[in-house]
Each structure stands twice: as structure tokens, then as C-alpha cells.
Write a protein that holds these residues in place. Structure first.
Motif, short mmCIF file in Angstrom:
data_model
loop_
_atom_site.label_atom_id
_atom_site.label_comp_id
_atom_site.label_asym_id
_atom_site.label_seq_id
_atom_site.Cartn_x
_atom_site.Cartn_y
_atom_site.Cartn_z
N GLU A 168 4.98 -6.12 -5.35
CA GLU A 168 6.40 -6.34 -5.56
C GLU A 168 6.67 -7.83 -5.53
N ILE A 169 7.65 -8.26 -6.33
CA ILE A 169 8.07 -9.65 -6.34
C ILE A 169 9.51 -9.70 -5.86
N ILE A 170 9.77 -10.58 -4.89
CA ILE A 170 11.14 -10.83 -4.44
C ILE A 170 11.43 -12.32 -4.58
N SER A 171 12.70 -12.65 -4.65
CA SER A 171 13.09 -14.06 -4.73
C SER A 171 12.92 -14.71 -3.37
N GLN A 172 13.00 -16.02 -3.31
CA GLN A 172 12.89 -16.71 -2.02
C GLN A 172 14.08 -16.41 -1.11
N ASP A 173 15.10 -15.71 -1.64
CA ASP A 173 16.24 -15.29 -0.83
C ASP A 173 16.20 -13.80 -0.50
N GLY A 174 15.09 -13.12 -0.86
CA GLY A 174 14.90 -11.73 -0.45
C GLY A 174 15.40 -10.68 -1.41
N HIS A 175 15.74 -11.05 -2.64
CA HIS A 175 16.23 -10.08 -3.61
C HIS A 175 15.06 -9.53 -4.44
N PHE A 176 15.03 -8.20 -4.57
CA PHE A 176 13.98 -7.57 -5.36
C PHE A 176 14.08 -8.04 -6.81
N LEU A 177 12.94 -8.44 -7.40
CA LEU A 177 12.91 -8.88 -8.79
C LEU A 177 12.12 -7.94 -9.68
N SER A 178 10.95 -7.49 -9.22
CA SER A 178 10.10 -6.70 -10.10
C SER A 178 8.98 -6.02 -9.33
N ARG A 179 8.44 -4.98 -9.94
CA ARG A 179 7.21 -4.34 -9.49
C ARG A 179 6.20 -4.57 -10.61
N LEU A 180 5.04 -5.12 -10.28
CA LEU A 180 4.11 -5.53 -11.33
C LEU A 180 3.27 -4.42 -11.91
N PHE A 181 2.89 -3.43 -11.15
CA PHE A 181 1.95 -2.44 -11.64
C PHE A 181 2.52 -1.05 -11.52
N ALA A 182 2.32 -0.28 -12.57
CA ALA A 182 2.66 1.14 -12.52
C ALA A 182 1.49 1.88 -11.88
N MET A 183 1.72 3.08 -11.45
CA MET A 183 0.69 3.86 -10.77
C MET A 183 -0.55 4.10 -11.64
N ASP A 184 -0.42 4.07 -12.94
CA ASP A 184 -1.55 4.40 -13.81
C ASP A 184 -2.42 3.19 -14.16
N GLN A 185 -2.19 2.05 -13.57
CA GLN A 185 -2.97 0.87 -13.90
C GLN A 185 -4.14 0.64 -12.95
N GLU A 186 -4.49 1.65 -12.19
CA GLU A 186 -5.69 1.63 -11.36
C GLU A 186 -5.72 0.51 -10.32
N ILE A 187 -4.58 0.19 -9.77
CA ILE A 187 -4.54 -0.70 -8.62
C ILE A 187 -4.50 0.20 -7.40
N GLY A 241 0.83 -1.19 0.00
CA GLY A 241 0.00 0.00 0.00
C GLY A 241 0.86 1.24 0.00
N LEU A 242 0.52 2.17 -0.85
CA LEU A 242 1.19 3.47 -0.89
C LEU A 242 0.15 4.53 -0.57
N LEU A 243 0.60 5.74 -0.29
CA LEU A 243 -0.34 6.78 0.11
C LEU A 243 -1.40 7.05 -0.96
N SER A 244 -1.00 7.16 -2.21
CA SER A 244 -1.97 7.50 -3.25
C SER A 244 -2.37 6.30 -4.09
N ASN A 245 -1.65 5.23 -4.04
CA ASN A 245 -1.92 4.08 -4.87
C ASN A 245 -1.22 2.87 -4.27
N GLY A 246 -1.01 1.84 -5.06
CA GLY A 246 -0.35 0.67 -4.54
C GLY A 246 0.23 -0.15 -5.66
N THR A 247 0.94 -1.20 -5.28
CA THR A 247 1.62 -2.03 -6.25
C THR A 247 1.77 -3.44 -5.69
#
Length: 163
Positions: free
Chosen positions: A112-131, A104-110
Motif C-alpha cells: 500500500e502507498i500512503i502520502s506523507q500525511d497518512g492518506h491512502f493513495l494506492s494498492r500496488l498489487f492485485a491478488m493474482d500477481q503472485e506477491i 501481509g494478508l492471510l492468503s496473499n499480500g500487497t
């Protein structure tokens, strides 16, 4: 409940103490509370899932972290997000063992995907995708990603393919 063995994992908090407890057939069989330095691992575990490797993953909005412990309850890592303010809510895992986190973010949300070892892999949604205000996530056996949203009382469904 665990999709591996049917155990039930429950996040609990009383006063200033928080823990994750595992139940099997209605009997308490494990309490996870402190790391090996006797420091509290949780402030308020909200959502909990078990990865295919047996790791227990819990989101903790108060701690602004996802806390991951081994099946034995040993602290593996705490993931604190990609932004200064990290508010993790629902979490799930995919068939590759990646951890998906609704953030959850203040104005929107996303998500996030991390590996099973805790490394950031990706963010699935941009702010304009109405999530808006994502609170829960689930990946189905048919590779559909379900994202439940708090403020709209809607669930959005996406095709999920992450390699």
C-alpha cells in the motif's frame, strides 16, 4: 539507518514497553515512546524508515498500524490500512515522500502507498500477481521497487513510477 544523516533508528521492546531509539555515532540521542497524552505509541516496532521531511515511520504488526512521528518525536498519525486485518511489515519512502508498506494478508499480500500525511493513495498489487507474504520493500535510486517475500525466499523487482 537514516539516508538523511546516517543516524541509526532501532525499534526496541522489553516486557510491555516499546520504543524507537535514535543513535548518532554510537550514542543514544533520542527515545520515542509516548505521545503527548502519555499513551504508548508502540507495541512492537518492526521496521523503521525516515522520510525526507524527517518523519520517522515504524510498522507495528501487534498494533496493526504504521506509526508516524515528527523528527522531534511528536505523534503525527497512525495509519491502520484499508482492510479489517492490517499486518504491516517492511516500509520505505519514495522520492516524493510517499510511504510504501508491505502488508501481509492471510492468503496473499500487497503493497500500500500512503502520502506523507497518512492518506491512502494506492494498492500496488492485485491478488493474482503472485506477491505472497511480502515482508520488506525498498525503492532504489533507479526507481526499482524490490519486494522481499517471506514464504518463497524470493525478491521480486518492479519498475516503480508513482506520481
Amino acid at each position: 539507518s537514516s539516508h538523511i544523516n546516517g543516524d541509526v533508528l532501532v525499534g526496541m521492546r522489553k516486557d510491555r514497553e516499546a520504543k524507537v531509539t535514535r543513535y548518532k555515532n554510537g550514542k543514544e540521542i533520542q527515545n520515542i515512546q509516548m505521545d503527548n497524552k502519555r499513551q504508548a505509541m508502540y507495541n512492537s516496532p518492526l521496521y523503521i524508515t525516515e522520510n525526507d521531511n524527517g518523519d520517522i515511520c515504524a510498522s507495528d504488526d501487534e498494533k496493526q498500524a504504521v506509526v508516524v512521528v515528527s523528527k522531534a518525536g511528536q505523534h503525527r498519525f497512525s495509519y491502520r490500512g484499508q482492510e479489517p486485518e492490517f499486518h504491516p511489515y517492511g516500509i520505505c519512502t519514495d522520492c516524493s515522500g510517499n510511504i510504501l508498506i508491505s502488508v501481509g494478508l492471510l492468503s496473499n499480500g500487497t503493497v500500500e502507498i500512503i502520502s506523507q500525511d497518512g492518506h491512502f493513495l494506492s494498492r500496488l498489487f492485485a491478488m493474482d500477481q503472485e506477491i505472497t507474504s511480502p515482508r520488506c520493500v525498498c525503492v532504489s535510486d533507479k526507481n526499482n521497487l524490490y519486494v522481499g517475500q517471506e514464504m518463497s525466499n524470493k525478491v521480486k523487482v518492479f519498475k516503480y513510477e508513482f506520481k
